[in-house]
Motif scaffolding. Sequence first.
Motif: not given
Length: 286
Positions: A263-267, A279-282, A284-286
């Motif tokens: 995972y790159e990112c999470c909240t 939530d997990f996301f890349k 570039e999805e921000l």
Amino acid sequence: MKLYSVNTGYFKLDGGAMFGVVPKSIWNKINPADDNNMCSWALRSLLIEDGNRLILIDNGMGDKQDAKFFGYYYLHGDDTLDKSLAKHGFNRNDITDVILTHLHFDHCGGSIEKRGDQLVPAFKNATFWSNKEHWDWAVQPNEREKASFLKENILPIEQSGQLKFIDIMGGSKDKLGGTSFADNISIRFVNGHTQAMMLPQISYKGRTVVYMADLLPSQGHIPIPYVMAYDMVPLTTLNEKKAFLKEAVENDYVLFFEHDPQYECCTLQHTDRGIRPKDFFKLEEL
């Protein structure tokens, strides 16, 4: 401003060391170990394109060490710093600034390369940013941490004349108390993993993105007791984590993980087990 995730490869570290007092029966479900008890971890940097500046946060292990060294850490995968920069249309010579969260070899090893018999900066046009407190800690290391501070990664930066220090005490502060580095970029300091480690914090697209370095090397380290055996002052890390996670969940920060293999990112969110990923996301999805 634009942010890019820059993966420089993967390496392996002992799972028990990475999860401290947490038993293998628990942590092995988070990041399963191989037959040698080693888990795979990312070496993920962050690139910030900000006007005329191209700022790189950390740069992985580099490739100048010998086969014996890499035999300990099993550098693997197809990603490299150069490939990842090229994917975004950049190369090393475009980098104007390198922020080194701390000077452990897996965070700053890519700063210096070998050219013949010479050790020279891998980013010839960049200013390298550390802070005086951490720099002094690294060049006169304690016995426990000494294997992580390799002189060939550190001293050539100063010798090149490209080193500058971020002022912990005297620098201007942002509204959250971080030390301002540039418009929309500030630095927070933590001391549990190593003395005066820097966590860059970026205001981006209406969100706050925090580069977690080794305060939270992966999403698996979010639970409070999950503190690495590598940390110099574990109870300090624990308290720093508690304070940061409370602030992060209240303000809906985006956590960017340097070492999480998946995972790159999470909240974050509150749960009946405490603060946990939402939530997990890349990036570039921000």
